[in-house]
Design a protein around this motif. Structure first.
Motif, mmCIF file in Angstrom:
data_model
loop_
_atom_site.group_PDB
_atom_site.id
_atom_site.type_symbol
_atom_site.label_atom_id
_atom_site.label_comp_id
_atom_site.label_asym_id
_atom_site.label_seq_id
_atom_site.Cartn_x
_atom_site.Cartn_y
_atom_site.Cartn_z
ATOM 1 N N TYR A 1 -24.845 -28.673 40.548
ATOM 2 C CA TYR A 1 -25.595 -28.605 41.951
ATOM 3 C C TYR A 1 -26.346 -27.359 41.616
ATOM 4 N N LYS A 2 -26.729 -26.908 40.780
ATOM 5 C CA LYS A 2 -27.399 -25.699 40.447
ATOM 6 C C LYS A 2 -28.687 -25.663 41.346
ATOM 7 N N ARG A 3 -28.788 -24.602 41.895
ATOM 8 C CA ARG A 3 -30.173 -24.384 42.576
ATOM 9 C C ARG A 3 -29.888 -25.301 43.880
ATOM 10 N N LYS A 4 -29.054 -25.918 44.265
ATOM 11 C CA LYS A 4 -29.067 -26.630 45.615
ATOM 12 C C LYS A 4 -28.088 -26.214 46.465
ATOM 13 N N GLY A 5 -27.902 -26.919 47.544
ATOM 14 C CA GLY A 5 -27.123 -26.111 48.710
ATOM 15 C C GLY A 5 -25.838 -27.225 48.784
ATOM 16 N N VAL A 6 -24.715 -26.566 49.211
ATOM 17 C CA VAL A 6 -23.370 -27.292 49.237
ATOM 18 C C VAL A 6 -22.487 -26.802 50.478
ATOM 19 N N VAL A 7 -21.539 -27.469 50.705
ATOM 20 C CA VAL A 7 -20.737 -27.044 51.732
ATOM 21 C C VAL A 7 -19.278 -26.796 51.177
ATOM 22 N N VAL A 8 -18.627 -25.959 51.722
ATOM 23 C CA VAL A 8 -17.155 -25.754 51.414
ATOM 24 C C VAL A 8 -16.506 -25.842 52.631
ATOM 25 N N VAL A 9 -15.284 -26.581 52.659
ATOM 26 C CA VAL A 9 -14.262 -26.693 53.807
ATOM 27 C C VAL A 9 -13.081 -26.304 53.641
ATOM 28 N N GLY A 10 -12.715 -25.384 54.658
ATOM 29 C CA GLY A 10 -11.315 -24.605 54.453
ATOM 30 C C GLY A 10 -11.486 -23.330 54.850
ATOM 31 N N GLY A 11 -10.166 -22.638 55.106
ATOM 32 C CA GLY A 11 -9.846 -21.294 55.485
ATOM 33 C C GLY A 11 -8.758 -20.450 54.661
ATOM 34 N N GLY A 12 -8.482 -21.061 53.345
ATOM 35 C CA GLY A 12 -7.636 -20.595 52.554
ATOM 36 C C GLY A 12 -8.233 -19.964 51.413
ATOM 37 N N TYR A 13 -7.424 -19.293 50.450
ATOM 38 C CA TYR A 13 -7.913 -18.777 49.241
ATOM 39 C C TYR A 13 -8.719 -19.593 48.297
ATOM 40 N N ALA A 14 -8.257 -21.015 48.242
ATOM 41 C CA ALA A 14 -9.040 -21.862 47.540
ATOM 42 C C ALA A 14 -10.471 -21.942 48.127
ATOM 43 N N ALA A 15 -10.749 -22.166 49.393
ATOM 44 C CA ALA A 15 -12.220 -22.260 49.782
ATOM 45 C C ALA A 15 -12.665 -21.111 49.668
ATOM 46 N N PHE A 16 -12.183 -19.762 49.912
ATOM 47 C CA PHE A 16 -12.836 -18.727 49.788
ATOM 48 C C PHE A 16 -13.500 -18.221 48.274
ATOM 49 N N GLU A 17 -12.541 -18.403 47.269
ATOM 50 C CA GLU A 17 -12.487 -18.110 45.893
ATOM 51 C C GLU A 17 -13.641 -19.094 45.572
ATOM 52 N N GLU A 18 -13.391 -20.452 45.705
ATOM 53 C CA GLU A 18 -14.460 -21.410 45.355
ATOM 54 C C GLU A 18 -15.818 -21.505 46.077
ATOM 55 N N SER A 19 -16.054 -20.782 47.037
ATOM 56 C CA SER A 19 -17.232 -20.565 47.629
ATOM 57 C C SER A 19 -17.971 -19.180 46.725
ATOM 58 N N LEU A 20 -17.205 -18.491 46.270
ATOM 59 C CA LEU A 20 -17.787 -17.203 45.660
ATOM 60 C C LEU A 20 -18.058 -17.841 44.204
ATOM 61 N N TYR A 21 -17.235 -18.547 43.719
ATOM 62 C CA TYR A 21 -17.654 -19.341 42.282
ATOM 63 C C TYR A 21 -18.874 -20.131 42.557
ATOM 64 N N LEU A 22 -19.267 -20.893 43.490
ATOM 65 C CA LEU A 22 -20.313 -21.686 43.770
ATOM 66 C C LEU A 22 -21.659 -20.870 43.841
ATOM 67 N N ALA A 23 -21.474 -19.724 44.484
ATOM 68 C CA ALA A 23 -22.541 -18.985 44.796
ATOM 69 C C ALA A 23 -23.350 -18.424 43.655
ATOM 70 N N ARG A 24 -22.616 -18.276 42.347
ATOM 71 C CA ARG A 24 -23.204 -17.891 41.185
ATOM 72 C C ARG A 24 -24.414 -18.773 40.606
ATOM 73 N N PHE A 25 -24.377 -19.996 41.126
ATOM 74 C CA PHE A 25 -25.496 -20.856 40.450
ATOM 75 C C PHE A 25 -26.021 -21.831 41.672
ATOM 76 N N VAL A 26 -25.543 -21.981 42.883
ATOM 77 C CA VAL A 26 -26.051 -22.745 43.788
ATOM 78 C C VAL A 26 -27.121 -21.859 44.742
ATOM 79 N N ASN A 27 -27.959 -22.627 45.319
ATOM 80 C CA ASN A 27 -28.915 -21.822 46.339
ATOM 81 C C ASN A 27 -28.043 -21.027 47.388
ATOM 82 N N LYS A 28 -27.266 -22.018 48.017
ATOM 83 C CA LYS A 28 -26.703 -21.688 49.406
ATOM 84 C C LYS A 28 -25.346 -22.415 49.519
#
Length: 317
Positions: free
Chosen positions: A150-177
């Motif tokens: 999903y490079k240069r696209k928009g995605v949603v992450v759901v959750g309030g724990g470490y997995a959700a936050f860490e994966e959001s930071l990971y995805l932000a490397r290559f998605v638009n939003k």
């Protein structure tokens, strides 16, 4: 995928592998190459979660391969060694003297000198319309596995724990939003990671909000997520290409609950040899208390578990 289901062996197996995902099939291959009397027990199709992954680009040897195709290749290799594939479900394990007795859903019982558990986990579901229908087509439970699709696209992450936050930071490397959604305004992470997420210009944090529906708008892939604010009841629609729920996972380990080998969350506690506290009982892959759950790490665990199980068998002779 054709299942090679074999009859239950009346004698004593050297090793029984519970689960036929990447770790289980790898363990079975290593055991069979060492001429051990071995079999896999799997309640579903071989491959596990791999079969639900649309495209895999981070497994060595394949620049890109469909998850189902990789599962087939792994299973075909097990059948090259004529490893029995028992279509059944383990309900309970006990150890008497030096033998493990496995009670199966079919009411049959099998005996083994050593057991390797590779049953994986089941993701907690959002339980909203569209989630199951679009799994593997924009609904993913592994950002490391599928995020690069999903490079240069928009995605949603759901959750309030470490997995959700860490994966959001990971995805932000290559998605638009990245839109990170949590049902509360408090998180199960430390303040440092919360600050990193809030400071990242690609991540939009929405709190007090839940997912109510995932839509495909006739494209057979995720295109829209419907969200609802739990305090105001306001409903909105977000245009996205994927959604990554990180609301927890459930280890498939209930059959071993009485053995004293699980942590409080139900994961198998293992040492660097994939051995549990019970001699002869090994565990591999996602069902263990590991820090990273990937196909590559599962394969590594399967190889180690089989090798050390073989050494255990030698020590018993």
């Amino acid at each position: 995928m054709k299942n090679n289901t074999n009859e239950i062996y009346d004698g004593i197996y050297d090793i029984l592998v519970i689960g036929a995902g990447p770790s289980g099939m790898t363990a079975a291959i290593y055991g069979a190459r060492a001429m051990a009397k071995i079999a896999m027990i799997e309640k579903g199709a071989p491959g596990g979660k791999v079969t639900k992954t649309s495209e895999i680009e981070n497994y060595p040897g394949f620049e890109s391969i469909q998850g189902y195709d990789l599962a087939i290749k792994m299973f075909q290799q097990t059948q090259k060694f004529k490893i029995p594939y028992l279509a059944d479900c383990v309900m309970n394990i006990t150890k008497i003297d030096n033998l493990f007795k496995l009670k199966l859903f079919s009411k049959k019982e099998v005996l083994a000198k050593a057991v390797i558990v590779a049953t994986g986990t089941v993701e907690r579901k959002l339980c909203v319309p569209g989630e199951l229908e679009l799994e593997g087509r924009g609904v993913s439970y592994c950002a490391v596995c599928d995020g690069s699709l999903y490079k240069r696209k928009g995605v949603v992450v759901v959750g309030g724990g470490y997995a959700a936050f860490e994966e959001s930071l990971y995805l932000a490397r290559f998605v638009n939003k990245v839109t990170l959604i949590h049902r509360r305004d408090k998180f199960r992470v430390d303040n440092n990671i919360v600050a990193k997420v809030k400071e990242n210009p690609k991540i939009n944090l929405i709190v007090d909000t839940v997912i109510t529906e995932i839509k495909d708008v006739s494209e057979k892939r995720v295109t829209t997520v419907v969200i609802k604010n739990v305090k105001t009841a306001k409903i909105e629609q977000l245009t996205v290409s994927a959604i990554f729920p990180y609301i927890g996972a459930i280890p498939t380990s209930g059959f071993a609950a009485k053995l004293g080998v699980l942590d409080p969350e139900g994961y198998f506690i293992i040492n660097d040899k994939c051995l549990t506290a019970l001699p002869g009982l090994y565990a591999a892959g996602d069902v263990t208390n590991t820090t990273l759950r990937q196909i590559a790490t599962a394969v590594s665990d399967g190889a180690k578990a089989a090798q050390f199980a073989l050494e255990y068998l030698d020590s018993c002779n």
